[in-house]
Structure formats: C-alpha cells, structure tokens
Design an enzyme around this catalytic site. Structure first.
Site, PDB file in Angstrom:
ATOM      1  N   LYS A  60       0.855  -1.193   0.000  1.00 12.75           N
ATOM      2  CA  LYS A  60       0.000   0.000   0.000  1.00 12.75           C
ATOM      3  C   LYS A  60       0.889   1.239   0.000  1.00 12.75           C
ATOM      4  O   LYS A  60       1.899   1.280   0.727  1.00 12.75           O
ATOM      5  CB  LYS A  60      -0.886  -0.037   1.253  1.00 12.75           C
ATOM      6  CG  LYS A  60      -1.932   1.066   1.328  1.00 12.75           C
ATOM      7  CD  LYS A  60      -2.791   0.879   2.589  1.00 12.75           C
ATOM      8  CE  LYS A  60      -3.906   1.906   2.694  1.00 12.75           C
ATOM      9  NZ  LYS A  60      -4.733   1.709   3.913  1.00 12.75           N
ATOM     10  N   SER A  84      -9.665   1.759   3.024  1.00 12.42           N
ATOM     11  CA  SER A  84      -8.785   2.489   2.138  1.00 12.42           C
ATOM     12  C   SER A  84      -7.762   1.620   1.409  1.00 12.42           C
ATOM     13  O   SER A  84      -7.197   2.062   0.411  1.00 12.42           O
ATOM     14  CB  SER A  84      -8.052   3.572   2.917  1.00 12.42           C
ATOM     15  OG  SER A  84      -7.189   2.994   3.874  1.00 12.42           O
ATOM     16  N   SER A 125      -9.786  -0.480   7.254  1.00 12.48           N
ATOM     17  CA  SER A 125      -9.188  -0.299   5.926  1.00 12.48           C
ATOM     18  C   SER A 125      -8.502  -1.518   5.334  1.00 12.48           C
ATOM     19  O   SER A 125      -8.140  -1.496   4.156  1.00 12.48           O
ATOM     20  CB  SER A 125      -8.195   0.866   5.951  1.00 12.48           C
ATOM     21  OG  SER A 125      -8.886   2.080   5.872  1.00 12.48           O
TER      22      SER A 125
END
Lengths: 95, 484
Positions: B78, B153, B177
């Site tokens: 990420k 996210s 997330s």
C-alpha cells in the site's frame, strides 16, 4: 446544531487551510451533519469513566541515549521544495 | 501453469521444488498486471525493474541452497508505507513526488525474508476513506464487478490480490481499511493487535488506531506474512515485546469446545439480507466444526462510529500538521509564511482529508476538547470494556465485515456520513486494539463476495487464524477467481 461560516473560517485558519465561499458553504453543512451525528455520544453517561487514549497500557518506553548513525543531510534535504547549503529554505519570517 | 491463480504458499512450494524461478514468476505476474491492471487500476506504481533485480537475487540465493520464509515471492505494498528510493504518495498530491530515504520496518523485514516488492497500490488519500475513490489520482475498480468500488482504504491492495496480480499485499487498517476491502474483494484481510506490527515508516493517520497487516488469498498466507512482519521494533515505541508465536503451526490447533459469540448489535437494522444469509450459513459451518455458538451483547456498538469520527480526525489533524511545504512534499508560494502554509495545504489535500482535518481541529479547539475528544475517548473505554466482558464468555466474536457487498463507484461520494457508516462493523476493533480477520464466506446472487469477520482478544492472532483456516478448509470460497 448549525455551524456558521465564520466558525468554519476560524477553524480553517487554525488548521492552516483556506476555502472558497462555495466550499465554506458545503463544509459548514457537512461539518454540522457530522457533529450532529456525533452528538449521539451525549446519550451516554460517562461520569467517572477513564478516557482511553491508547489501546494498550504502555507508558514511558525508555531506551539508552546512545549516538547512532543518522541520515546523510543530502538525503533528508532531497525531498525539500527549496534548500540551500544544507538548510531548508522558508519564506522570510521576520519583517 | 496459471501463476496469477496460485496462493502465496503454492508459489513458494513451486519455487522450492524448482518448478519455477522467482524471475519467471515475477515476469508472469508483471505481464498479467500490464494486461489487466488498466481495467482494475490497483497499482499507483509497478516497480518492474527493482522487482526483477530482487527476483534475480532470490534465485541466486536459492541456487546456493538457501531458503527463507518468502524467498522469491512477489508482494505489493500500500502506498502509505515508506519504500526507500520508491515514491510513497499516500495517493495525495501533497506527496506526489515524495521519495523516502528509508524503508519502513515491515519492508526491511519482507526484504530480509526474501520477498520481491512488486509495486505500490492505490488507496484513499492518506488512508481516509472506504472506497479508494478518495485517491487524488484515480479510483480502483473491484475485479468482481468493474463498476463497483473495491472498498477502502486499502482498495488497491485488496483488488491486486483478488485479481491475481500478486498473492499477498500489505495494507493498513485504522477503522477497517484492511478488513472492509478484503470483504468487498473476496480475499483474506488481517488487522493484528495494536502494537503487534511496527508502524515505523507507515505514514501516520491516527496513531492510536493505525496497524499494518496482510491481504492474501488464504488464511495460511496471512499467517505466513504476519510471521515475517510481527514483532517489537525499537523504532516504534508502541510496538509490543510479546513473543511472536509460530502462527503456521497454530493453524491446525484443536478448537473443539471453543465458543463464538454473535453480537446482537451486528445483526440489526442496516444489514443487507444477502450478507445476513451468508453469515448465518457460515455460523452453521462453525457448528458443524463442533464450535459452540452463543448470542451476546456489545451494547456500545451503536456509538463506535461517532467516537471514531472524533478520535481519528483529532489525531489526523495533529499528524497532518507536518505537511507545511518546508521539509518535503508540495509547496505553493504565498505572500508570507502563513499564506504559503495555507495555499500549500489547500491545494495539496483533497476534500475528505480537509474535512477530517477540520473535524479534528474543531474537536480539539479551545472550549470543545472536553465535549468532543474527551467524551469520545471515554466512550472508547466503554467499547473496549464490551469486548473484555464478551471475551470472558466466548473465545471469538463473529459478525459481518461490512453491512453491504461492494457498492457502485460514485454512489456514496457526495454523502460523507453514509460512507462513514460503511465501517460500522470494523471500527470497534481498532478502538479496542484487538484482532480482526476478514475471510470470504460466499457470494451474493450478483456474484459479489461477502466477508465474515472474526474478532479475538489482544494477541489472539494464532487462534483467530486457526479458526479462519479451519473454516476455509471446509468452505473453499477462496478458490474462486474473478474473470477479467
């Protein structure tokens, strides 16, 4: 609860943000919505309840104060928008 | 061999048996990404060159007879986790050109374990969002239905794993997330206990809630990755010294006689019918496994989203004060210092980030601190106590990971509150700092994945992973792939 545009402007200044008139309008409404939702916390009696600021009970993590290798100045300054002779450059502060 | 369809463990098995080299495997995945990622848009950056160099290195080590836990397997990261020499943008214009001079501790650990870093995945800007639509660059699409969001996210990481671009990716989880996108994309997502994994090098959003964890195709793979990244780090004083157990070994532990609790509050209004049905079917599987099922209460659940949307923005408003146009990131010139700050921050941050900074600043400002931040932190205590009480009666708490399957792109962007409520079942876990694991538990009629969440007390990763693994062995939902 309503939030005035003046309040939004004040908070924006504290957060070092600025908004157009239109954005001020939208933000006032959205902030009011969110704060109204959050107001449901007041349904709960929290007298004498200790607040939790951290999920685990860790306090005062110590380590030896030893000199260790640090980053080369060039690498740290490498991402700075403006730099000069090993320093970060900021706009003039003293008038 | 269809490399994109293999799990991490299967890839490792093939590498160990010499059926494939890391370079071949990495190339196969890079080709697949090149072909299919234009539809999915999971990656912000694919680091082909670096990945192939790392793969070559891994092959050399293996030829010398060496083996390591992740030697030669490609993993995506990420883009809010710092990677030395590779841009780490947080999907924000503020950090569009930021190149970290250091690796996050989790990256150092992955590299030491032999992993190949494949690239950086998309996210909601600064990890603030539940759909990956808040990325300043582009939204990511759900591989199961390209018109839908992958969740957020960590939507890029979840979509990358679901699509088969990689068998594992790292994400971060502040309010769901990792677990909510895992649920939307039909993959496994683990949020470890707060402090189990070092946050050093994770760009801070809400420091008392943030935790890094894996997204994978199977529970076993999540255990493999956690084994590598867990542990105390002197660079993160909130990481904990508790010994890291052997998670892989624990997967087969005897769980007969264990009890799961079903919280009434997780099955109420707002839960979609199909999600409810899939969870109820999953509960029957647990019963067949000899696990006791009890109804329980987590009475403060209805207040979790409200407490979170004070605490997380308050911490964010403080953490994001560092973006001042001086040390790194964007600078927009102004007429003086304050004006430069304001212009930089107003042009560098997107609407959701600004909204959260505003909420946080308001909640912490003079006269409001007790009414908002202190109150929310007291409610946090009540939410954590609910779990402490529940875990006296049961070993696990089980419920849906999200009230609905993946929603359509654009559906919720104009209503921030509706978006916040999609995290209703995941937020409490962060507030209490406990373990949360999402595993696939079936599909809706339209073929969208549904995720089940297993919650366990602090440091119960071994047991939670074991329950997930044994469920997966019986159900095999993880064997289905989206057609791209």
């Amino acid at each position: 609860m309503a939030i005035t545009k003046e309040e939004v402007k004040h908070v924006a200044h504290l957060a070092r943000l600025e908004f157009s008139e239109e954005e001020l309008e939208t933000f006032s409404e959205q902030l009011a919505d969110i704060l109204n939702y959050v107001a449901k916390l007041n349904e709960l009696d929290t007298t004498d309840i200790e607040p939790t600021y951290h999920a685990l009970k860790i306090t005062n993590v110590y380590r030896e104060d030893e000199v260790k290798e640090s980053f080369p100045t060039d690498e740290i300054l490498g991402n700075a928008p403006e730099r000069e002779n090993g320093f970060f450059v900021v706009p003039k502060v003293i008038k | 061999m269809e490399w994109p369809k293999l799990s991490l463990s299967e890839q490792l098995e093939n590498l160990r048996q010499g059926k494939v080299s890391s370079v071949e495997l990495t190339k196969a995945l890079l080709d697949y990404i090149e072909k299919k990622d234009p539809q999915v848009k999971a990656f912000l950056k694919v680091t082909s060159e670096e990945a192939l160099a790392q793969a070559e290195e891994a092959d050399k080590l293996r030829q010398k007879g060496e083996d390591r836990p992740l030697l030669g397997v490609p993993i995506a990261i990420k883009d809010n986790i710092c990677t030395r020499g590779i841009t780490t943008t947080c999907a924000s214009k503020m950090l569009e050109n930021f190149v970290p001079p250091f690796d996050a501790t989790v990256i150092i650990k992955l590299k030491e374990a032999g992993a190949v870093i494949l690239g950086k995945t998309n996210l909601d800007e600064f990890a603030m969002g539940s759909s990956t639509e808040n990325s300043a660059f582009f939204p990511t699409h759900n591989p199961w239905d390209l018109e839908r969001v992958p969740g957020g996210s960590s939507g890029g990481s979840a979509a990358a794993v679901a699509a088969g671009f990689c068998a594992a990716a790292l994400g971060s989880d502040t309010g769901g997330s990792i677990r909510q996108p895992a649920s939307f994309c039909g993959v496994v997502g683990l949020k470890p206990t707060y402090g189990r994994v070092s946050r050093y090098g994770l760009v801070a959003f809400a420091s008392s809630l943030d935790q890094i964890g894996p997204l994978t195709r199977s529970v076993k793979d999540a255990a493999l990755v956690l084994q590598v990244i867990a542990g105390k780090d002197e660079k993160d004083s909130t990481s904990v010294p508790e010994e890291v157990p052997d998670y892989l070994k624990a997967l087969e532990m005897d769980l007969s006689g264990a009890a799961i609790g079903l919280p009434e509050e997780y099955f109420g209004e707002g839960l979609s019918g199909e999600v409810r049905t899939r969870i109820e079917e999953a509960i029957k599987v647990f019963e067949e496994m000899g696990i006791k099922v009890k109804k329980i209460r987590l009475p403060h659940t209805p207040y979790a989203v409200a407490a979170y949307y004070i605490i997380a923005p308050a911490e964010a408003s403080s953490n994001l004060a560092r973006y001042d146009g001086v040390k790194y990131g964007l600078r927009v010139e102004g007429k003086d210092l304050i004006d430069m700050y304001k212009k930089t921050r107003s042009q560098g941050f997107g609407p959701e980030v600004k909204r959260r900074i505003m909420i946080g600043t308001y909640a912490l400002s003079a006269g409001y601190y007790d009414a908002y931040y202190k109150k929310a932190s007291q409610v946090r205590t009540l939410i954590a106590r609910d779990f402490t009480e529940a875990f006296k009666e049961v070993d696990f708490v089980i419920g849906p990971a999200s009230p609905t399957p993946a929603f359509k792109i654009g559906e919720r962007v104009s209503d921030p509150l509706a978006m916040y409520l999609s995290d209703i079942y995941t937020i409490s876990v962060n507030l209490a700092g406990i373990v949360g694991l999402t595993i696939p538990c079936g599909f809706t009629d339209k073929g969208l994945p549904v995720g089940l969440q297993i919650m366990g007390p602090h440091f119960s990763e071994s047991k939670v992973l074991a329950l997930g693994h044994q469920f997966e062995e019986r159900t095999k939902f993880t064997e289905k792939y989206p057609e791209l």
